[in-house]
Design a protein around this motif. Structure first.
Motif, PDB file in Angstrom:
ATOM      1  N   GLY A  70       0.770  -1.225   0.000  1.00 48.03           N
ATOM      2  CA  GLY A  70       0.000   0.000   0.000  1.00 48.03           C
ATOM      3  C   GLY A  70       0.803   1.278   0.000  1.00 48.03           C
ATOM      4  O   GLY A  70       0.229   2.353   0.088  1.00 48.03           O
ATOM      5  N   LEU A  71       2.128   1.186  -0.100  1.00 50.08           N
ATOM      6  CA  LEU A  71       2.940   2.403  -0.178  1.00 50.08           C
ATOM      7  C   LEU A  71       3.626   2.463  -1.538  1.00 50.08           C
ATOM      8  O   LEU A  71       4.845   2.517  -1.649  1.00 50.08           O
ATOM      9  CB  LEU A  71       3.959   2.459   0.967  1.00 50.08           C
ATOM     10  CG  LEU A  71       3.376   2.815   2.329  1.00 50.08           C
ATOM     11  CD1 LEU A  71       4.463   2.871   3.396  1.00 50.08           C
ATOM     12  CD2 LEU A  71       2.624   4.152   2.285  1.00 50.08           C
ATOM     13  N   SER A  72       2.816   2.458  -2.580  1.00 47.42           N
ATOM     14  CA  SER A  72       3.309   2.568  -3.942  1.00 47.42           C
ATOM     15  C   SER A  72       3.736   4.001  -4.209  1.00 47.42           C
ATOM     16  O   SER A  72       3.525   4.900  -3.382  1.00 47.42           O
ATOM     17  CB  SER A  72       2.221   2.167  -4.934  1.00 47.42           C
ATOM     18  OG  SER A  72       1.111   3.049  -4.805  1.00 47.42           O
ATOM     19  N   GLU A  73       4.316   4.234  -5.371  1.00 47.59           N
ATOM     20  CA  GLU A  73       4.749   5.584  -5.730  1.00 47.59           C
ATOM     21  C   GLU A  73       3.574   6.563  -5.705  1.00 47.59           C
ATOM     22  O   GLU A  73       3.669   7.658  -5.133  1.00 47.59           O
ATOM     23  CB  GLU A  73       5.400   5.569  -7.113  1.00 47.59           C
ATOM     24  CG  GLU A  73       5.889   6.931  -7.579  1.00 47.59           C
ATOM     25  CD  GLU A  73       6.417   6.908  -9.001  1.00 47.59           C
ATOM     26  OE1 GLU A  73       6.829   7.980  -9.491  1.00 47.59           O
ATOM     27  OE2 GLU A  73       6.406   5.833  -9.635  1.00 47.59           O
ATOM     28  N   SER A  74       2.467   6.177  -6.324  1.00 44.62           N
ATOM     29  CA  SER A  74       1.307   7.079  -6.368  1.00 44.62           C
ATOM     30  C   SER A  74       0.742   7.335  -4.975  1.00 44.62           C
ATOM     31  O   SER A  74       0.302   8.435  -4.660  1.00 44.62           O
ATOM     32  CB  SER A  74       0.220   6.502  -7.279  1.00 44.62           C
ATOM     33  OG  SER A  74      -0.221   5.245  -6.801  1.00 44.62           O
ATOM     34  N   ARG A  75       0.780   6.317  -4.102  1.00 44.66           N
ATOM     35  CA  ARG A  75       0.271   6.494  -2.745  1.00 44.66           C
ATOM     36  C   ARG A  75       1.157   7.434  -1.943  1.00 44.66           C
ATOM     37  O   ARG A  75       0.670   8.200  -1.092  1.00 44.66           O
ATOM     38  CB  ARG A  75       0.173   5.136  -2.045  1.00 44.66           C
ATOM     39  CG  ARG A  75      -0.622   5.137  -0.753  1.00 44.66           C
ATOM     40  CD  ARG A  75      -2.101   5.280  -1.011  1.00 44.66           C
ATOM     41  NE  ARG A  75      -2.571   4.235  -1.892  1.00 44.66           N
ATOM     42  CZ  ARG A  75      -2.828   2.974  -1.517  1.00 44.66           C
ATOM     43  NH1 ARG A  75      -2.666   2.610  -0.258  1.00 44.66           N
ATOM     44  NH2 ARG A  75      -3.277   2.076  -2.371  1.00 44.66           N
ATOM     45  N   LEU A  76       2.457   7.394  -2.186  1.00 42.98           N
ATOM     46  CA  LEU A  76       3.364   8.309  -1.496  1.00 42.98           C
ATOM     47  C   LEU A  76       3.048   9.755  -1.857  1.00 42.98           C
ATOM     48  O   LEU A  76       3.060  10.645  -0.993  1.00 42.98           O
ATOM     49  CB  LEU A  76       4.819   7.979  -1.846  1.00 42.98           C
ATOM     50  CG  LEU A  76       5.352   6.639  -1.313  1.00 42.98           C
ATOM     51  CD1 LEU A  76       6.768   6.401  -1.802  1.00 42.98           C
ATOM     52  CD2 LEU A  76       5.305   6.587   0.210  1.00 42.98           C
ATOM     53  N   TYR A  77       2.744   9.991  -3.125  1.00 44.67           N
ATOM     54  CA  TYR A  77       2.341  11.343  -3.536  1.00 44.67           C
ATOM     55  C   TYR A  77       1.050  11.754  -2.825  1.00 44.67           C
ATOM     56  O   TYR A  77       0.894  12.914  -2.402  1.00 44.67           O
ATOM     57  CB  TYR A  77       2.140  11.411  -5.046  1.00 44.67           C
ATOM     58  CG  TYR A  77       3.411  11.616  -5.831  1.00 44.67           C
ATOM     59  CD1 TYR A  77       4.067  12.844  -5.819  1.00 44.67           C
ATOM     60  CD2 TYR A  77       3.965  10.579  -6.586  1.00 44.67           C
ATOM     61  CE1 TYR A  77       5.231  13.044  -6.539  1.00 44.67           C
ATOM     62  CE2 TYR A  77       5.137  10.768  -7.311  1.00 44.67           C
ATOM     63  CZ  TYR A  77       5.766  12.002  -7.280  1.00 44.67           C
ATOM     64  OH  TYR A  77       6.937  12.200  -7.987  1.00 44.67           O
ATOM     65  N   LEU A  78       0.113  10.811  -2.693  1.00 45.80           N
ATOM     66  CA  LEU A  78      -1.140  11.106  -1.998  1.00 45.80           C
ATOM     67  C   LEU A  78      -0.892  11.457  -0.538  1.00 45.80           C
ATOM     68  O   LEU A  78      -1.533  12.353   0.017  1.00 45.80           O
ATOM     69  CB  LEU A  78      -2.083   9.900  -2.081  1.00 45.80           C
ATOM     70  CG  LEU A  78      -2.910   9.741  -3.355  1.00 45.80           C
ATOM     71  CD1 LEU A  78      -3.681   8.435  -3.312  1.00 45.80           C
ATOM     72  CD2 LEU A  78      -3.870  10.911  -3.524  1.00 45.80           C
ATOM     73  N   CYS A  79       0.052  10.739   0.093  1.00 47.37           N
ATOM     74  CA  CYS A  79       0.373  11.009   1.495  1.00 47.37           C
ATOM     75  C   CYS A  79       0.909  12.430   1.658  1.00 47.37           C
ATOM     76  O   CYS A  79       0.540  13.136   2.604  1.00 47.37           O
ATOM     77  CB  CYS A  79       1.392   9.999   2.018  1.00 47.37           C
ATOM     78  SG  CYS A  79       0.732   8.328   2.244  1.00 47.37           S
ATOM     79  N   LYS A  80       1.766  12.846   0.734  1.00 42.44           N
ATOM     80  CA  LYS A  80       2.298  14.203   0.828  1.00 42.44           C
ATOM     81  C   LYS A  80       1.183  15.228   0.615  1.00 42.44           C
ATOM     82  O   LYS A  80       1.093  16.227   1.345  1.00 42.44           O
ATOM     83  CB  LYS A  80       3.410  14.428  -0.196  1.00 42.44           C
ATOM     84  CG  LYS A  80       4.109  15.786  -0.018  1.00 42.44           C
ATOM     85  CD  LYS A  80       5.165  16.049  -1.064  1.00 42.44           C
ATOM     86  CE  LYS A  80       4.555  16.413  -2.398  1.00 42.44           C
ATOM     87  NZ  LYS A  80       5.570  16.912  -3.365  1.00 42.44           N
ATOM     88  N   ASP A  81       0.328  14.993  -0.362  1.00 40.53           N
ATOM     89  CA  ASP A  81      -0.796  15.906  -0.601  1.00 40.53           C
ATOM     90  C   ASP A  81      -1.717  15.965   0.626  1.00 40.53           C
ATOM     91  O   ASP A  81      -2.251  17.026   0.967  1.00 40.53           O
ATOM     92  CB  ASP A  81      -1.603  15.450  -1.815  1.00 40.53           C
ATOM     93  CG  ASP A  81      -0.833  15.630  -3.123  1.00 40.53           C
ATOM     94  OD1 ASP A  81       0.154  16.391  -3.129  1.00 40.53           O
ATOM     95  OD2 ASP A  81      -1.220  14.994  -4.126  1.00 40.53           O
ATOM     96  N   PHE A  82      -1.894  14.821   1.263  1.00 39.66           N
ATOM     97  CA  PHE A  82      -2.738  14.746   2.463  1.00 39.66           C
ATOM     98  C   PHE A  82      -2.136  15.601   3.579  1.00 39.66           C
ATOM     99  O   PHE A  82      -2.838  16.377   4.241  1.00 39.66           O
ATOM    100  CB  PHE A  82      -2.856  13.285   2.896  1.00 39.66           C
ATOM    101  CG  PHE A  82      -3.669  13.062   4.129  1.00 39.66           C
ATOM    102  CD1 PHE A  82      -4.841  13.767   4.356  1.00 39.66           C
ATOM    103  CD2 PHE A  82      -3.265  12.123   5.073  1.00 39.66           C
ATOM    104  CE1 PHE A  82      -5.598  13.548   5.502  1.00 39.66           C
ATOM    105  CE2 PHE A  82      -4.014  11.907   6.213  1.00 39.66           C
ATOM    106  CZ  PHE A  82      -5.173  12.615   6.433  1.00 39.66           C
TER     107      PHE A  82
END
Length: 373
Positions: A70-82
């Motif tokens: 669940g910590l894919s590249e796209s998810r990491l970007y989402l975490c930063k946006d969050f």
């Protein structure tokens, strides 16, 4: 005390603590992703390794975190946006972990505005947000173009206890815009409000939570028995062909932003050296089916191919009551030699068509015999 009352009390106790457990998981997942976003943003602000990795930084990090689902590249970007979108959660985290190393000693929060003072946009408190919204809710709300729009959907979600589907419906039907244009604003909102009883089982099917808890995702393949029956036998059928099919996954989930897609069957073909993606559709072939398969092929080409692999191949099986159609999607293959190998080693369209028709007839006969009993 009557026995029925005792049983009811035990049921109430169980329901309460089951919901508490789910809430704890939701909160933990949300805070984890916020902290991941904070650390990523802080790292970028310090400019560490920027020259070495550039735009590849998140891809490199995701690769090194491959053991964490669940910590894919796209998810990491989402975490930063969050993190950037919800700096007020810092107070929630700092109260929850006052002396923890989870929070950096010197935070970069001062560079993130806690409130847009020029527009004087209100904000929901971090404690309220974290306790009432899931990370899936946050992903949808972050798509809002303005802080006011985001605040509107946060508030309505909390007021009405909307699940993710209800939130999406409100956004897709432009509830914010329609409310702003209407004189009787309460009437517009009231039409979409409904009292929702959120079941624990619904929450625990959330793919993000399953990833976080490292639980196996048990997906219901289809509500239609016909589709499930065909997929059950198709998996064995292709392996029995002996043409190099190696089973890899069933109901393979791929996620884009907050949308989940499931590929019915995934094989790796050792002769063709490529993935073979198979999708079964009940009903006639539609251009949307080809578009969806193209999505799968593009994903596999960018995320699953390794050195030496050929581009993935897609097969769409469209099953109808009186017909069956096989549609191949080669993903834009240009190598003639590979195309020739592909034609030789994959099952012929007629062969797959006969298989689907045979399965349909078998299932139909089975149902008819059952009805006679």
């Amino acid at each position: 005390m009557e026995l029925s009352n005792l049983v009811e009390q035990i049921n109430q106790i169980h329901d309460y603590f089951q919901k508490e457990a789910v809430q704890q998981v939701n909160t933990s997942l949300t805070i984890r992703n916020w902290l991941v976003g904070l650390r990523l943003y802080e790292y970028e602000q310090k400019g560490q390794d920027r020259a070495a990795y550039g735009t590849r930084l998140y891809k490199v990090i995701a690769k090194q975190l491959a053991s964490i689902k669940g910590l894919s590249e796209s998810r990491l970007y989402l975490c930063k946006d969050f993190y950037l979108g919800y700096p007020q959660i810092f107070l929630t985290v700092s109260r929850k972990f006052p002396s923890s190393q989870l929070l950096p000693q010197t935070t970069v929060l001062q560079s993130v505005s806690l409130q847009d003072e020029t527009l004087d946009i209100p904000q929901n408190e971090g404690d309220l947000l974290v306790s009432r919204l899931s990370f899936s809710h946050f992903i949808e709300i972050l798509k809002a173009e303005t802080p006011l729009k985001r605040f509107f959907y946060e508030t309505e979600c909390i007021k009405n206890n909307w699940n993710l589907q209800e939130l999406k419906r409100a956004i897709e039907t432009l509830l914010f815009e329609r409310t702003g244009l209407s004189i009787d604003k309460e009437s517009v909102i009231q039409k979409i409000r409904q009292k929702t009883v959120l079941k624990v089982t619904d929450v625990m099917r959330n793919p993000y939570i399953l990833e976080f808890l490292e639980l196996k995702e048990a997906h219901e393949y289809s509500e239609k028995e016909l589709e499930t029956a065909i997929i059950n036998h198709l998996q064995d059928f292709l392996i029995e062909l002996g043409r190099g099919f190696c089973f890899e996954a069933r109901q393979k989930r791929i996620t884009f932003d907050n949308e989940h897609y499931f590929i019915d069957l995934v094989f790796y073909h050792r002769i063709l050296r490529c993935h073979v993606l198979i999708d079964l559709k009940i009903g006639s072939f539609d251009h949307a089916d080809a578009g969806q398969m193209n999505l799968y092929l593009n994903y596999y080409r960018e995320n699953e191919m390794i050195e030496g692999d050929n581009p993935p191949v897609g097969i769409i099986l469209c099953a109808q009551k009186n017909d069956a159609l096989v549609h191949y999607a080669t993903g834009g293959l240009s190598q003639q030699v590979f195309v020739s190998k592909y034609l030789v080693n994959l099952p012929k369209a007629e062969e797959l068509k006969r298989f689907v028709e045979r399965e349909q007839n078998y299932f139909k006969t089975k149902v008819q015999n059952k009805d006679k009993l």
